[in-house]
Design a protein around this motif. Structure first.
Motif: not given
Length: 233
Positions: A1-17, A202-209
């Motif tokens: 099953m694919t989990v659908k996510i919405t990112i608040f702050g998607a245009s920021g550094r972490m949101g983009t990552a 910063r990718v490691i934080f994104a992977q964890g998220a």
């Protein structure tokens, strides 16, 4: 099953990552509506509205925003009565393992061991100590069964006198493009233990998220942490 996510702050550094990590992971998909899990990496000012949106939609939310106040924490507690909320000052799997090791070390070493937390971040970092520095400080305090607020030394300058036994010291550095360096030093008489973590991207934080979002999908209302994701709770 694919989990659908919405990112608040998607245009920021972490949101983009996070969006970039999600793009390469078949287990998740970024959507603008109808999400299974919300991810908030925006700013403290927007957190309450994002929690309200999560509660209104009955959608779990992952919170990685730092610099939060006691009022923000109270708002998270309130939201967690209705939806699953996973909050972490740092989404890195390595940092959360480090916090576990720090807590376990603090349990086993007495107050005669001095503890210092040293951190460095990029020049744009707004909060100090960082959320991760405080995460590690709380891990020490939990291990010693004390309140971090009661034993925290954050402002040393001038003739401060000798170190207070049992206190936890913080040293903060800011500069360049450092993603995040953290070291917890246990200093005893004649020996020293140093536990640390260096974030090279910063990718490691994104992977964890993303991992946290996948884990949180479908969970019942309540407060969760990365310890739950890693099976450390």
């Amino acid at each position: 099953m694919t989990v659908k996510i919405t990112i608040f702050g998607a245009s920021g550094r972490m949101g983009t990552a996070i969006a970039n990590v999600a793009e390469g992971d078949e287990a998740v998909a970024v959507v603008s509506a109808g999400a299974d899990v919300l991810i908030d990496f925006s700013a403290p000012a927007g957190l309450t509205a994002h929690l309200d949106a999560a509660v209104a939609a009955r959608t779990p939310i992952v919170i990685g925003t730092t610099g939060l106040t006691a009022d923000h924490q109270a708002a998270i507690d309130a939201a967690a009565k209705s939806v699953a909320v996973l909050q972490a000052a740092n989404m890195s799997l390595g940092v959360n393992i480090l916090a576990h090791l720090v807590r376990e070390t603090a349990v086993r070493l007495g107050p005669e061991w001095d503890i210092e937390i040293v951190e460095m971040h990029h020049r744009h970092k707004a909060d100090a100590p960082s959320g991760t520095g405080l995460l590690l400080g709380r891990a020490v305090a939990e291990g010693r069964h004390v309140s971090l607020d009661d034993v925290s030394d954050r402002n040393r300058d001038g003739m401060t006198g000798p170190r207070t036994e049992g206190h936890i010291g913080f040293a903060v550095m800011r500069g360049g493009s450092v993603a995040g360096d953290h070291q917890v030093v246990f200093a005893g008489e004649g020996e020293r233990i140093e536990l640390g973590h260096r974030a090279e991207s910063r990718v490691i934080f994104a992977q964890g998220a993303v991992k946290a979002a996948i884990w949180l999908a479908g969970k019942p209302a309540g407060r969760y942490t990365m310890d739950d994701v890693l099976g450390l709770a």
